[in-house]
Enzyme design. Structure first.
Site, PDB file in Angstrom:
ATOM      1  N   TYR A   9       0.829  -1.212   0.000  1.00  0.00           N
ATOM      2  CA  TYR A   9       0.000   0.000   0.000  1.00  0.00           C
ATOM      3  C   TYR A   9       0.860   1.257   0.000  1.00  0.00           C
ATOM      4  CZ  TYR A   9      -3.829   3.180   0.868  1.00  0.00           C
ATOM      5  OH  TYR A   9      -4.741   4.188   0.731  1.00  0.00           O
ATOM      6  N   PHE A  57      -5.498  21.204 -23.932  1.00  0.00           N
ATOM      7  CA  PHE A  57      -6.292  20.021 -24.284  1.00  0.00           C
ATOM      8  C   PHE A  57      -7.660  20.136 -23.606  1.00  0.00           C
ATOM      9  CE2 PHE A  57      -7.616  15.550 -23.743  1.00  0.00           C
ATOM     10  CZ  PHE A  57      -7.754  15.264 -25.078  1.00  0.00           C
ATOM     11  N   ASP A  79       2.422  20.490 -19.881  1.00  0.00           N
ATOM     12  CA  ASP A  79       1.550  19.350 -20.163  1.00  0.00           C
ATOM     13  C   ASP A  79       2.356  18.445 -21.078  1.00  0.00           C
ATOM     14  OD1 ASP A  79      -0.203  17.539 -21.265  1.00  0.00           O
ATOM     15  OD2 ASP A  79      -1.858  18.944 -21.425  1.00  0.00           O
ATOM     16  N   ALA A  94       2.217  15.121 -22.202  1.00  0.00           N
ATOM     17  CA  ALA A  94       1.734  13.857 -22.761  1.00  0.00           C
ATOM     18  C   ALA A  94       2.623  13.314 -23.882  1.00  0.00           C
ATOM     19  CB  ALA A  94       0.302  14.037 -23.259  1.00  0.00           C
ATOM     20  N   LYS A 113       0.381   8.098 -23.386  1.00  0.00           N
ATOM     21  CA  LYS A 113       0.924   8.390 -24.718  1.00  0.00           C
ATOM     22  C   LYS A 113       2.398   7.993 -24.723  1.00  0.00           C
ATOM     23  CE  LYS A 113      -2.775  11.327 -24.480  1.00  0.00           C
ATOM     24  NZ  LYS A 113      -3.630  11.411 -23.277  1.00  0.00           N
ATOM     25  N   HIS A 123     -18.468  16.201 -26.555  1.00  0.00           N
ATOM     26  CA  HIS A 123     -18.152  15.339 -27.704  1.00  0.00           C
ATOM     27  C   HIS A 123     -18.183  13.847 -27.380  1.00  0.00           C
ATOM     28  CE1 HIS A 123     -14.334  15.973 -25.709  1.00  0.00           C
ATOM     29  NE2 HIS A 123     -13.838  14.951 -26.356  1.00  0.00           N
TER      30      HIS A 123
HETATM   31  N1  F0G Z   1      -2.999  16.632 -22.149  1.00  0.00           N
HETATM   32  C1  F0G Z   1      -2.943  16.326 -23.451  1.00  0.00           C
HETATM   33  C2  F0G Z   1      -2.091  17.132 -24.366  1.00  0.00           C
HETATM   34  C3  F0G Z   1      -3.681  15.245 -23.938  1.00  0.00           C
HETATM   35  O1  F0G Z   1      -3.623  14.953 -25.232  1.00  0.00           O
HETATM   36  C4  F0G Z   1      -4.462  14.487 -23.030  1.00  0.00           C
HETATM   37  C5  F0G Z   1      -5.252  13.364 -23.494  1.00  0.00           C
HETATM   38  C6  F0G Z   1      -4.478  14.846 -21.687  1.00  0.00           C
HETATM   39  C7  F0G Z   1      -3.733  15.930 -21.274  1.00  0.00           C
HETATM   40  C8  F0G Z   1      -5.292  14.095 -20.674  1.00  0.00           C
HETATM   41  O2  F0G Z   1      -4.710  12.888 -20.389  1.00  0.00           O
HETATM   42  O3  F0G Z   1      -6.332  11.162 -21.190  1.00  0.00           O
HETATM   43  O4  F0G Z   1      -4.511  10.588 -19.589  1.00  0.00           O
HETATM   44  O5  F0G Z   1      -6.428  11.927 -18.852  1.00  0.00           O
HETATM   45  N2  F0G Z   1      -5.443  13.121 -24.686  1.00  0.00           N
HETATM   46  C9  F0G Z   1      -6.119  11.983 -25.266  1.00  0.00           C
HETATM   47  C10 F0G Z   1      -6.234  12.179 -26.744  1.00  0.00           C
HETATM   48  C11 F0G Z   1      -7.358  11.549 -24.594  1.00  0.00           C
HETATM   49  O6  F0G Z   1      -6.942  11.376 -27.368  1.00  0.00           O
HETATM   50  O7  F0G Z   1      -5.617  13.084 -27.292  1.00  0.00           O
HETATM   51  P1  F0G Z   1      -5.554  11.563 -19.994  1.00  0.00           P
END
Ligand code: F0G
Length: 457
Positions: free
Chosen positions: A72, A124, A214, A216, A257, A449
């Protein structure tokens, strides 16, 4: 003879795919209210809805699952993961979360107050959602180059320093941080240059405003810096990634990603005060701070994924495939956001279906047509996703209306890219017969969406 390019991995496990008939797809799409999020995955042949959580893990990542420590608190898996995040991003403090939006939720719960203004290079939708749901305002400061899909510039994801400075001046004392997104997903997976990252951080810091990255698709961004920006050709991806984070104050990460895991995320920061503050929101929302919504085994797989996906060969294979699809679309004359992005091709729906008015959602219509054509599920990144203005409730028609073909990592082959391009060509060839779009029958008040119900006009 020069040897052709080939993938930097080979395949150990396969998953069968199923094709469908046009009649089946017509029925399924109607049942899904012309919203591809509502389709069952088994009704899809090639799934390009997202590159998020849809990648194929490596043998080493699967091996790491077996070594997960599910204690945990204080699990060895946490420390393995934390060490990798420190190594790659240089962040002192790390909080795991179950995905990217959870990282946003935890950090923004601590940082965002009603009435705040948060500039960013095309936030995003979840990021914007977490800002707007707290009655704060997200202001887009992406460079204008991004709006012209046919303009070929290397770093279309860049921040406009002019726009940013204007926001910082006009909202002095009311900007808790700026969000810098790498790569810039919303404008087409377009990268941000190292120069722009540094200048953005310097400008924000001049006004006493911290920067949250951010992250990703940070690794794809690093690849573009290496291959497109002067002075980086001889640096490794890991060196570039570390440099990208030198001046930023914190990061939110969707590990689904560039971490190549199916679920996961985290917050990293160098600011002890922020760490202590965010921790308090992690515990009730995500769980104790050494697991934060993730299994020990998944933290292990993520550490391994981050390590692999910051190697040049892995990224070169990836970007090469996206470029391969782009080259086919060039051959067929199909307009998309140029140059090809890191994780996806964004087809310019306004240009493909010019007859369809904005009010009938061209990109959403194109999404339907591509699905009907070949069972390919793409995603609308356009007027539907842009949602309504939270104050006026008017549709936000100011941005681009794109069809995103997101390519999952290490999942499809170049032959699948050929099928995708051919299907789009068929739709493109009959574009003049597509004169009406879709109309909204029901929509949710926020992030419509995902669940919107449409009718075909
Ligand atoms: N920031 C960016 C640039 C993203 O593309 C996403 C998610 C998120 C934050 C949120 O992250 O999905 O792990 O909660 N993008 C996906 C997409 C869903 O299809 O572009 P998450």
């Amino acid at each position: 003879m020069e040897l052709p390019f080939a993938e930097s991995w080979k395949i150990k496990m396969v998953e069968p795919m199923r094709r469908s008939s046009l009649k089946e797809r017509q029925e399924w799409l109607a049942q899904a209210h012309y919203n591809v999020f509502q389709l069952k995955a088994e009704q899809v042949y090639i799934d390009l809805l997202t590159d998020s959580g849809t990648g194929a893990m490596s043998d080493r990542q699967w091996a790491e699952l077996m070594l997960g420590d599910e204690s945990y608190a204080g699990a060895t898996s946490f420390y393995k993961f934390e060490a990798m995040v420190k190594k790659i991003f240089g962040m002192k403090y790390v909080i795991p979360t179950h995905q990217g939006r959870a990282a946003e939720n935890v950090l923004f719960s601590y940082l965002v107050r009603e009435g705040n203004v948060i500039p960013g290079n095309a936030h995003f939708d979840t990021t914007k959602g977490h800002i707007e749901s707290r009655k704060a305002k997200a202001i887009d400061v992406t460079c204008d180059d991004a709006k012209d899909t046919q303009k070929e510039v290397p770093f279309k994801g860049n921040v406009s320093l002019e726009k940013l400075e204007k926001v910082l001046i006009e909202n002095k004392g009311n900007v808790p941080f700026m969000v810098l997104t790498v790569t810039n997903n919303t404008v087409g997976g377009q990268p941000v240059s190292m120069k722009n990252i540094k200048e953005t951080c310097a400008l924000c810091h001049k006004y006493g405003v911290p920067v949250v990255m951010d992250s990703a698709r940070f690794a794809e961004n690093a690849y573009f810096i290496k291959t497109r920006e002067e002075g980086y050709a001889d640096k490794t991806i890991k060196e570039i990634a570390l440099e990208m984070y030198t001046d930023v104050d914190a990061m939110t990460m969707s590990a689904k990603k560039d971490g190549i895991v199916n679920m996961g995320g985290f917050i990293g920061t160098n600011n002890k005060e922020w760490y202590e503050g965010a921790k308090l929101f992690c515990i009730p929302f995500e769980g104790y701070v050494t697991y934060g919504g993730m299994n020990g085994r998944d933290l292990n797989a993520l550490a391994q994924g981050l390590d692999e996906n910051t190697e040049f060969d892995m990224l070169q294979t990836r970007i090469h495939q996206v470029q391969y699809l782009a080259n086919l679309l060039d051959e067929y004359g199909i307009p998309y956001q140029r140059p090809a992005g890191g994780h996806a091709i964004f087809v310019d729906a306004d240009k493909v279906l010019p007859e369809i008015p904005k009010e009938e959602f061209p990109a959403q219509t194109l999404t339907c047509e591509l699905y009907l054509e070949a069972g390919i599920r793409a995603c609308e990144i356009g007027y539907m996703l842009a949602d309504r203005d939270p104050v006026t409730r008017e549709n936000r028609f100011g941005g681009l209306d794109l069809l995103r073909l997101a390519i999952p990592r290490r999942v499809y082959t170049d032959n699948h890219m050929k099928v995708i391009a051919a299907a789009l060509k068929n739709v493109y060839d009959r574009r003049e017969s597509i004169t009406r779009g879709v109309a909204i029958e029901w929509e949710a008040p926020l992030m419509r969406h995902f669940t919107v119900q449409l009718k075909r006009l």
